[in-house]
Scaffold this motif. Structure first.
Motif, mmCIF file in Angstrom:
data_model
loop_
_atom_site.group_PDB
_atom_site.id
_atom_site.type_symbol
_atom_site.label_atom_id
_atom_site.label_comp_id
_atom_site.label_asym_id
_atom_site.label_seq_id
_atom_site.Cartn_x
_atom_site.Cartn_y
_atom_site.Cartn_z
ATOM 1 N N ALA A 78 0.961 -1.135 -0.078
ATOM 2 C CA ALA A 78 0.016 0.097 -0.101
ATOM 3 C C ALA A 78 0.756 1.299 0.045
ATOM 4 C CB ALA A 78 -0.921 -0.081 1.365
ATOM 5 N N ARG A 79 2.012 1.302 0.690
ATOM 6 C CA ARG A 79 2.912 2.446 0.941
ATOM 7 C C ARG A 79 3.395 2.689 -0.535
ATOM 8 N NH1 ARG A 79 5.380 2.297 6.991
ATOM 9 N NH2 ARG A 79 3.451 2.757 7.777
ATOM 10 N N THR A 137 -6.252 -10.664 -3.490
ATOM 11 C CA THR A 137 -6.469 -9.475 -2.242
ATOM 12 C C THR A 137 -5.528 -8.547 -2.342
ATOM 13 O OG1 THR A 137 -7.394 -11.237 -0.888
ATOM 14 C CG2 THR A 137 -6.977 -9.104 0.065
ATOM 15 N N LEU A 138 -4.203 -8.893 -2.817
ATOM 16 C CA LEU A 138 -3.332 -7.843 -2.894
ATOM 17 C C LEU A 138 -3.464 -7.067 -4.135
ATOM 18 C CD1 LEU A 138 -0.458 -6.540 -2.466
ATOM 19 C CD2 LEU A 138 0.571 -8.063 -3.744
ATOM 20 N N LEU A 139 -3.993 -7.726 -4.913
ATOM 21 C CA LEU A 139 -4.312 -6.831 -6.448
ATOM 22 C C LEU A 139 -5.664 -5.879 -5.927
ATOM 23 C CD1 LEU A 139 -4.096 -9.524 -9.293
ATOM 24 C CD2 LEU A 139 -2.423 -7.556 -8.771
ATOM 25 N N SER A 140 -6.520 -6.167 -5.369
ATOM 26 C CA SER A 140 -7.623 -5.425 -4.884
ATOM 27 C C SER A 140 -7.108 -4.202 -4.144
ATOM 28 C CB SER A 140 -8.359 -6.131 -4.154
ATOM 29 O OG SER A 140 -9.643 -5.404 -3.602
ATOM 30 N N LEU A 141 -6.101 -4.424 -2.892
ATOM 31 C CA LEU A 141 -5.550 -3.366 -2.341
ATOM 32 C C LEU A 141 -4.777 -2.241 -3.165
ATOM 33 C CD1 LEU A 141 -4.364 -2.216 0.310
ATOM 34 C CD2 LEU A 141 -2.555 -3.765 0.416
ATOM 35 N N VAL A 142 -4.183 -2.893 -4.331
ATOM 36 C CA VAL A 142 -3.427 -2.021 -5.316
ATOM 37 C C VAL A 142 -4.164 -1.246 -6.005
ATOM 38 C CG1 VAL A 142 -1.672 -1.962 -7.142
ATOM 39 C CG2 VAL A 142 -1.295 -3.379 -5.195
ATOM 40 N N ALA A 143 -5.369 -1.863 -6.449
ATOM 41 C CA ALA A 143 -6.404 -0.860 -7.190
ATOM 42 C C ALA A 143 -7.027 -0.040 -6.233
ATOM 43 C CB ALA A 143 -7.218 -1.887 -7.645
ATOM 44 N N LEU A 144 -7.221 -0.470 -5.026
ATOM 45 C CA LEU A 144 -8.071 0.548 -4.148
ATOM 46 C C LEU A 144 -6.835 1.556 -3.656
ATOM 47 C CD1 LEU A 144 -10.468 1.168 -2.087
ATOM 48 C CD2 LEU A 144 -9.100 -0.157 -0.497
ATOM 49 N N ARG A 145 -5.936 1.522 -3.376
ATOM 50 C CA ARG A 145 -4.694 2.380 -3.047
ATOM 51 C C ARG A 145 -4.630 3.414 -4.198
ATOM 52 N NH1 ARG A 145 -3.001 6.228 -1.542
ATOM 53 N NH2 ARG A 145 -1.280 6.411 -0.361
ATOM 54 N N LEU A 146 -4.437 2.841 -5.443
ATOM 55 C CA LEU A 146 -4.105 3.755 -6.584
ATOM 56 C C LEU A 146 -5.397 4.735 -6.874
ATOM 57 C CD1 LEU A 146 -2.060 1.433 -8.888
ATOM 58 C CD2 LEU A 146 -1.186 3.739 -7.430
ATOM 59 N N GLY A 147 -6.773 3.960 -6.775
ATOM 60 C CA GLY A 147 -7.566 4.648 -7.293
ATOM 61 C C GLY A 147 -8.545 5.689 -6.303
ATOM 62 N N ASP A 150 -7.103 9.392 -1.405
ATOM 63 C CA ASP A 150 -7.846 10.167 -0.341
ATOM 64 C C ASP A 150 -7.893 9.195 0.815
ATOM 65 O OD1 ASP A 150 -9.834 9.252 -1.835
ATOM 66 O OD2 ASP A 150 -11.178 9.727 -0.470
ATOM 67 N N LEU A 151 -8.160 7.955 0.621
ATOM 68 C CA LEU A 151 -8.113 6.969 1.634
ATOM 69 C C LEU A 151 -7.027 6.777 2.513
ATOM 70 C CD1 LEU A 151 -10.620 4.913 2.236
ATOM 71 C CD2 LEU A 151 -9.128 3.191 1.049
ATOM 72 N N ASP A 152 -6.828 6.415 3.701
ATOM 73 C CA ASP A 152 -5.881 6.065 4.581
ATOM 74 C C ASP A 152 -5.385 4.569 4.095
ATOM 75 O OD1 ASP A 152 -4.283 5.270 6.512
ATOM 76 O OD2 ASP A 152 -5.382 5.983 8.118
ATOM 77 N N GLY A 153 -4.357 4.692 3.488
ATOM 78 C CA GLY A 153 -3.892 3.411 2.869
ATOM 79 C C GLY A 153 -3.336 2.486 3.749
ATOM 80 N N ASP A 154 -2.564 3.132 4.736
ATOM 81 C CA ASP A 154 -2.117 2.304 5.989
ATOM 82 C C ASP A 154 -3.172 1.370 6.827
ATOM 83 O OD1 ASP A 154 0.689 2.744 5.298
ATOM 84 O OD2 ASP A 154 0.783 4.268 7.028
ATOM 85 N N GLU A 155 -4.228 2.207 6.929
ATOM 86 C CA GLU A 155 -5.316 1.720 7.457
ATOM 87 C C GLU A 155 -5.956 0.539 6.791
ATOM 88 O OE1 GLU A 155 -7.632 0.722 10.670
ATOM 89 O OE2 GLU A 155 -5.982 1.949 10.904
#
Length: 187
Positions: A78-79, A137-147, A150-155
């Motif tokens: 995420a970071r 799940t990792l791919l979903s996280l990456v898509a969420l983080r890039l998309g 504004d979301l707290d990526g660490d959380e």
């Protein structure tokens, strides 16, 4: 150059002439290195995933607990959306086809899953199925983080890592504690 184009466009729509011009080489030079755009694309993805795996490996060196390794990999990923956006865009766009690859992230994740299963830390019986769940799940996280910058990526990463650890068989309290441990720096 192939990685940069993939990260920018997300596909292989760039023509060979455009790729050659961007690399400041003649059109014919392209074919000295690659037989097709598909071969260039595959090489760029493999290179990006290998670099990504090396970055994570360097940061988690010394962590013995397989559950903490999985959680740290998620959280560091995420970071990396901020520190290595080109790599993360390639992972988002091309990672699904490489979940069970022989190079890059897959063998490292499989190693950690197999260690967790062998030690009894994970109750998942099949590392291949566990790798599919982990990779998806990792791919979903990456898509969420890039998309959603504004979301707290660490959380978000900690929450998803906790869900994955529970899916792999860790008790809820243990999964929560592991995913809140301090992370090594990414820099």
């Amino acid at each position: 150059m192939g990685r940069q184009i993939l990260a920018e466009t997300g596909d292989t729509s760039a023509g060979i002439q455009a790729i050659a011009e961007r690399a400041d080489v003649g059109f014919g030079c392209f074919y000295n290195h690659f037989e097709s755009k598909t071969e260039l694309s595959d090489a760029a993805v493999t290179d990006a995933l290998e670099e990504f795996g090396q970055v994570i490996d360097e940061r988690v060196q010394g962590i013995e607990d397989p559950a903490e390794l999985v959680a740290a990999g998620f959280r560091l990923s995420a970071r990396m959306a901020d520190s290595h956006p080109e790599l993360m865009r390639i992972l988002r766009d091309r990672g699904l086809a490489h979940i069970h690859s022989e190079s890059g992230l897959s063998p490292r994740a499989r190693r950690d899953l197999e260690r967790g299963i062998a030690s009894g830390r994970f109750t998942a019986a099949d590392p291949t199925t566990a790798l599919s769940a982990l990779g998806g799940t990792l791919l979903s996280l990456v898509a969420l983080r890039l998309g959603r910058p504004d979301l707290d990526g660490d959380e978000a990463a900690s929450d998803l890592a906790e869900m994955v650890l529970r899916m792999l068989g860790l008790p809820p309290e243990d999964a929560h504690e592991v995913t809140r441990r301090p992370l090594p720096d990414l820099v």
